[in-house]
Design a protein around this motif. Structure first.
Motif, PDB file in Angstrom:
ATOM      1  N   GLY A 191       0.848  -1.192   0.000  1.00 54.86           N
ATOM      2  CA  GLY A 191       0.000   0.000   0.000  1.00 54.86           C
ATOM      3  C   GLY A 191       0.885   1.245   0.000  1.00 54.86           C
ATOM      4  O   GLY A 191       2.113   1.143  -0.094  1.00 54.86           O
ATOM      5  N   THR A 192       0.243   2.390   0.089  1.00 55.45           N
ATOM      6  CA  THR A 192       1.001   3.647   0.066  1.00 55.45           C
ATOM      7  C   THR A 192       0.513   4.552   1.187  1.00 55.45           C
ATOM      8  O   THR A 192      -0.699   4.718   1.371  1.00 55.45           O
ATOM      9  N   ILE A 201       5.288  -1.471   1.262  1.00 56.02           N
ATOM     10  CA  ILE A 201       4.530  -0.252   1.587  1.00 56.02           C
ATOM     11  C   ILE A 201       5.393   0.970   1.269  1.00 56.02           C
ATOM     12  O   ILE A 201       6.524   1.089   1.754  1.00 56.02           O
ATOM     13  N   ARG A 202       4.847   1.836   0.427  1.00 59.71           N
ATOM     14  CA  ARG A 202       5.590   3.031   0.017  1.00 59.71           C
ATOM     15  C   ARG A 202       5.193   4.198   0.908  1.00 59.71           C
ATOM     16  O   ARG A 202       4.041   4.314   1.326  1.00 59.71           O
ATOM     17  N   VAL A 203       6.160   5.075   1.169  1.00 62.76           N
ATOM     18  CA  VAL A 203       5.882   6.283   1.960  1.00 62.76           C
ATOM     19  C   VAL A 203       6.214   7.492   1.091  1.00 62.76           C
ATOM     20  O   VAL A 203       7.254   7.513   0.410  1.00 62.76           O
ATOM     21  N   LYS A 204       5.325   8.464   1.085  1.00 60.97           N
ATOM     22  CA  LYS A 204       5.511   9.667   0.278  1.00 60.97           C
ATOM     23  C   LYS A 204       5.259  10.897   1.147  1.00 60.97           C
ATOM     24  O   LYS A 204       4.390  10.862   2.029  1.00 60.97           O
ATOM     25  N   ILE A 205       5.981  11.963   0.865  1.00 63.29           N
ATOM     26  CA  ILE A 205       5.764  13.225   1.585  1.00 63.29           C
ATOM     27  C   ILE A 205       5.328  14.280   0.576  1.00 63.29           C
ATOM     28  O   ILE A 205       5.968  14.455  -0.467  1.00 63.29           O
ATOM     29  N   GLU A 236      11.833   1.303   6.827  1.00 58.52           N
ATOM     30  CA  GLU A 236      11.322   0.129   7.542  1.00 58.52           C
ATOM     31  C   GLU A 236      10.101  -0.496   6.875  1.00 58.52           C
ATOM     32  O   GLU A 236       9.790  -1.653   7.134  1.00 58.52           O
ATOM     33  N   LEU A 237       9.433   0.247   5.993  1.00 59.04           N
ATOM     34  CA  LEU A 237       8.218  -0.310   5.388  1.00 59.04           C
ATOM     35  C   LEU A 237       8.429  -0.864   3.980  1.00 59.04           C
ATOM     36  O   LEU A 237       7.580  -1.565   3.446  1.00 59.04           O
ATOM     37  N   ARG A 238       9.578  -0.522   3.383  1.00 59.87           N
ATOM     38  CA  ARG A 238       9.839  -0.932   2.002  1.00 59.87           C
ATOM     39  C   ARG A 238       9.743  -2.458   1.842  1.00 59.87           C
ATOM     40  O   ARG A 238       9.192  -2.973   0.886  1.00 59.87           O
ATOM     41  N   ARG A 239      10.272  -3.170   2.848  1.00 60.81           N
ATOM     42  CA  ARG A 239      10.291  -4.643   2.784  1.00 60.81           C
ATOM     43  C   ARG A 239       8.890  -5.260   2.833  1.00 60.81           C
ATOM     44  O   ARG A 239       8.697  -6.424   2.526  1.00 60.81           O
ATOM     45  N   PHE A 240       7.929  -4.482   3.276  1.00 65.12           N
ATOM     46  CA  PHE A 240       6.536  -4.980   3.304  1.00 65.12           C
ATOM     47  C   PHE A 240       5.763  -4.534   2.055  1.00 65.12           C
ATOM     48  O   PHE A 240       4.551  -4.693   1.989  1.00 65.12           O
TER      49      PHE A 240
END
Ligand SMILES: NC(=O)c1ccc[n+]([C@@H]2O[C@H](COP(=O)([O-])OP(=O)(O)OC[C@H]3O[C@@H](n4cnc5c(N)ncnc54)[C@H](OP(=O)(O)O)[C@@H]3O)[C@@H](O)[C@H]2O)c1
Length: 269
Positions: free
Chosen positions: A126-127, A169-173, A163-167
């Motif tokens: 997810g993102t 899950i993308r993080v955006k700002i 820490e979420l990349r391996r799941f």
């Protein structure tokens, strides 16, 4: 199956524009809101729901996520948008008001992420899109409390990405520059102190003056949509903020400070 986005603070401004943009592109939209006065505007939309969500009340976060899953079956994108600005001289800021600023802009965002993460991990990805500000990368006078929260969101998000990349899950700002919403007229509260009155007046006048010339929030909504769908590893997007961030990066610090002081405070003592 249509994808689903959950947005906090969708009753106005960037949150509302984002909810409408995703809806136009065929997504299911959970346009979560604290104020209930706008819920009626969405009643005709078949692919939208408006759960009650106040980011300072964790039980409402769980309930809104639950309602979204019941209705749409999944959450693909979380947009942490809810926020406001506590302005004014730090000397006049009470502990209660500072705490509420952090409860909303930082701890509320953290609770929402923590509540949605098990869902995203179980789905296999997810993102998470966090709405910070150019004010999370640079600072203006009489804005210390708000900046402290947005700088916190920047650091938190950059760390979380690892820490979420391996799941999956993308993080955006998202770091918007000034946008015309309810933010300046209603979403901003002012702390005061008798020895800073002239400075406060000057900065208030400046923000009121620029408010009418600011762009509409739809451009930020488009950028949030791009961040949600572009498949890139890009972390930061700065709609209407790029020129400011570039100038801040290339100008000597002394010149930058001179320009900001002159523009916002003028010659007052
Ligand atoms: N406008 C700008 O120039 C600008 C620039 C950079 C970043 N931003 C950021 O963009 C985000 C959206 O702001 P905006 O410009 O769209 O302003 P806005 O029109 O004032 O919208 C703010 C939204 O946040 C909601 N909110 C505030 N406290 C909340 C809480 N405790 N729980 C749930 N929702 C809450 C408000 O809900 P209510 O209707 O219930 O108050 C409203 O829906 C904020 O995080 C802001 O810091 C704005």
């Amino acid at each position: 199956m249509n994808k689903t986005v959950l947005i906090t603070g969708a009753s106005s401004g960037i949150g509302e524009a984002t909810a409408r943009y995703f809806l136009q592109r065929g997504w299911n939209v959970s346009a979560t809101m604290r104020s209930r006065s706008k819920v009626g505007d969405w009643s005709q939309e078949k692919r939208a729901i408006c759960p009650y969500l106040d980011v300072t009340k964790p039980e409402t976060i769980s309930a809104a996520i639950h309602e979204t899953l019941e209705h749409f079956g999944q959450i693909d994108v979380l947009v942490n948008n809810a926020g406001y600005a506590l302005m004014g001289p730090l000397e006049g800021v009470t502990a209660d008001r500072l705490e509420h600023q952090f409860q909303t802009n930082v701890f509320g965002l953290v609770s929402t992420i923590q509540t949605v993460l098990p869902v995203l991990r179980q789905q296999g990805g997810g993102t998470i899109i966090n709405v910070a500000s150019i004010g999370g990368r640079l600072a203006f006078p009489l804005t210390s409390s708000y900046h402290a929260t947005k700088w916190a969101v920047e650091g938190l998000s950059e760390s979380l990405r690892y820490e979420l990349r391996r799941f999956g899950i993308r993080v955006k700002i998202i770091e918007p520059g000034g946008v015309k919403t309810n933010f300046i007229n209603h979403g901003t509260t002012w702390a005061t102190h008798p020895d800073y009155t002239k400075m406060v007046d000057k900065v208030k006048q400046f923000s009121e003056k620029i408010n009418d010339s600011l762009p509409a929030p739809q451009g930020v909504a488009k950028t949030i949509y791009r961040a949600a769908t572009d498949k890139s590893g890009r972390l930061r997007y700065s709609p209407y903020g790029e020129a400011f961030l570039l100038l801040h990066a290339i100008l000597p610090d002394k010149l930058w400070r001179y320009l900001i002081e002159n523009m916002m405070l003028g010659k007052i003592k």
